[in-house]
Design an enzyme around this catalytic site. Structure first.
Site, PDB file in Angstrom:
ATOM      1  N   LYS A 116      -2.728   4.772   6.445  1.00  0.00           N
ATOM      2  CA  LYS A 116      -1.347   5.017   6.019  1.00  0.00           C
ATOM      3  C   LYS A 116      -1.168   4.614   4.559  1.00  0.00           C
ATOM      4  CE  LYS A 116       1.535   3.265   8.794  1.00  0.00           C
ATOM      5  NZ  LYS A 116       2.507   2.491   9.581  1.00  0.00           N
ATOM      6  N   LYS A 128      -2.227  -6.546   8.937  1.00  0.00           N
ATOM      7  CA  LYS A 128      -1.070  -6.664   9.834  1.00  0.00           C
ATOM      8  C   LYS A 128      -1.084  -8.055  10.442  1.00  0.00           C
ATOM      9  CE  LYS A 128       2.380  -4.235  11.596  1.00  0.00           C
ATOM     10  NZ  LYS A 128       3.180  -3.150  11.012  1.00  0.00           N
ATOM     11  N   GLY A 167       8.126  -6.853   7.068  1.00  0.00           N
ATOM     12  CA  GLY A 167       8.677  -6.892   8.425  1.00  0.00           C
ATOM     13  C   GLY A 167       8.043  -5.854   9.342  1.00  0.00           C
ATOM     14  N   ASP A 168       8.344  -5.959  10.598  1.00  0.00           N
ATOM     15  CA  ASP A 168       7.988  -4.972  11.623  1.00  0.00           C
ATOM     16  C   ASP A 168       8.900  -5.319  12.810  1.00  0.00           C
ATOM     17  OD1 ASP A 168       5.739  -2.844  12.338  1.00  0.00           O
ATOM     18  OD2 ASP A 168       5.906  -4.102  14.104  1.00  0.00           O
ATOM     19  N   SER A 380       7.718  -0.710  -0.011  1.00  0.00           N
ATOM     20  CA  SER A 380       7.283  -2.101  -0.210  1.00  0.00           C
ATOM     21  C   SER A 380       6.419  -2.188  -1.468  1.00  0.00           C
ATOM     22  CB  SER A 380       6.462  -2.583   0.990  1.00  0.00           C
ATOM     23  OG  SER A 380       7.302  -3.064   2.008  1.00  0.00           O
TER      24      SER A 380
END
Ligand code: NDP
Length: 448
Positions: A116, A128, A167-168, A380
């Site tokens: 991505k 992550k 964030g997520d 981001s």
């Protein structure tokens, strides 16, 4: 060895080395399927252990996160940061706080993030992190103490040019604030580029909050335009009602669509006349309540289906924006039978492999998460650019950059699918386009 045998060997080895991590297996299987086409054309991409190295994280951190509940009890959660690949730039990817989080889920998300981030065209690697901490039902004080404890370990491993979390699920502006505060306290350093999704007064970027949802709609627009269609007048389902879902719904309606259903993990709301975005934001962002509250306050014509399957609602476009594997083969068939024509994944891997197969066989135009939700991480990276230059850009300028990035992603993915003789296969196009840039960088940088 022929390419099929080679790929099967990689995959078998990966299953053995990463037992009990089904989401990670699923994400790798999809990439390996696309890489068959690459290796047939360019066998050098298998040189120097490239594929094995790509599937093995550079570093995996697992740590204890102790914190004190309001009643004085000691709680212990587990924290993770998987620094998967830094060939293109510092590790970049969000933090997820949800009880389902485990190493396999963080690895699947980190692996997806590599491709991505490559697709955005910006210099960012993939990573992550997160924790099995459940923010639901916790007081603000408990959330703050948890975030502080989490950062007390994480701060040793991150940095503006090293690893930049965001964030997520379960991590929004409030949590980023608590994490950033503790980072500053521990390091005595106002290194604002160390986290993204910050508040606007202390280094955040306009459009970051909206970016993932807006971006998924921008790519939907591009995909529809390539078929001579538009969102104007279309019926759209948006699953979830968190950060991504709210702004996907907002942008879809701004462009003339009607959002006919949204959901949370308890049920869905049927909104045949469209969603009241102001009310939705008040219920979810300000009061932090459930979609049942939205339904109760939205007035006539809106109904709440407790425990229902959102995919039973008829629509032209589906934007799954909640979580992985939320849309299975049966639900995909239901959507197709009800006239669905487009899907863009706001969430990461929300469609199961069976669902993707149904979409493919039914001629549904399908934009996978790697491409469709890349607007969040891209913005981001724009936040990092603003931090590095001590600048802050206007909303319109930043939004325009996001729009251009999403448009370029669609063009590249579309062109790559065509180049490999698979016109319209955006899964293949995204996987291959994302892969090649990372692979070229890894080959150039030697065996590390
Ligand atoms: P939020 O925490 O803001 O919202 C998550 C939403 O999904 C909530 O409505 C939640 O419902 C629902 N949900 C979560 N888990 C489940 C589940 N197991 N079953 C059903 N519904 C569930 O998260 P985000 O909006 O930030 O993230 C949503 C998705 O988008 C994730 O897949 C994330 O990885 C992806 N993503 C997010 C980006 C971002 O910028 N935030 C960037 C790129 C991708 P409930 O409240 O009931 O739990």
């Amino acid at each position: 060895m022929n390419v099929d045998a080679q790929i099967s060997e990689y995959y078998d080895k990966l299953l053995k080395r990463n037992a009990g991590e089904p989401e990670f297996h699923q994400a790798v299987a999809e990439i390996l399927h696309s890489l068959r086409f690459v290796l047939e054309k360019d066998p050098h991409y298998a040189d120097f252990g490239l594929i094995e190295r790509l599937c093995e994280p550079e570093r995996q951190l697992i740590f204890r996160v102790p914190w004190i509940a309001d009643g004085g009890e000691i709680r212990v959660n587990r924290g993770f940061r998987v620094q998967f690949n830094s060939a293109l730039g510092p590790y970049k990817g969000g933090l997820r706080f949800h009880p389902s989080v485990n190493l396999g889920i963080i690895k699947f998300l980190g692996f997806e993030q590599i491709f991505k981030n490559s697709l955005t065209g910006l210099p960012i690697g993939g990573g992550k992190g997160g924790s099995d901490f459940d923010p639901k039902g916790k007081s603000e004080g408990e959330i703050m103490r948890f975030c502080q404890s989490f950062m007390t370990e994480l701060h040793r491993h991150i940095g503006e040019y090293r690893d930049v979390p965001a964030g997520d699920i379960g991590v929004g502006g409030r949590e980023i604030g608590f994490l950033f505060g503790q980072y500053r306290r521990l390091t005595d350093n106002h290194e604002s580029g160390v986290l993204t999704g910050k508040g606007l007064a202390w280094g955040g970027s306009l459009v970051r909050k909206e970016a993932t949802g807006f971006g998924s709609v921008y790519i939907t627009e591009e995909m529809m335009a390539s078929q001579g269609e538009s969102l104007s007048g279309a019926k759209v389902i948006v699953s979830g009602s968190g950060n991504v879902a709210i702004y996907a719904a907002h942008k879809a309606q701004e462009l003339g669509a009607t959002v006919v259903a949204m959901s949370d993990s308890s049920g869905y709301v049927h909104t045949p006349q469209g969603v009241d975005i102001e009310l939705l934001r008040d219920v979810k962002e300000v009061r932090r309540e459930r979609m049942s509250t939205y339904a109760a306050e939205a007035g006539e014509g809106v109904s709440y289906v407790d425990g229902g399957n959102i995919w039973e609602v008829a629509a032209d476009v589906a934007l799954p924006c909640a979580t992985q594997n939320e849309l299975d083969g049966e639900s995909a068939q239901l959507l197709v039978d009800n006239g669905l024509r487009y899907v863009a994944e706001g969430a990461n891997m929300p469609s199961t492999p069976e669902a993707i197969r149904v979409f493919e066989q039914s001629g549904v135009h399908f934009a996978p998460g790697k491409a469709a939700n890349a607007g969040g991480v891209a913005t981001s990276a724009l936040e990092m650019q603003q931090n590095a230059s001590r600048d802050s850009w206007s909303f319109d300028y930043t939004d325009e950059r996001l729009r251009t990035i999403m448009s370029n992603i669609f063009k590249n993915v579309d062109a790559t699918a065509k180049e490999y003789g698979r016109e319209g296969d955006y899964v293949l196009g995204a996987n291959i386009h994302g892969f090649k840039k990372v692979a070229d960088a890894m080959l150039a940088q030697g065996v590390i």
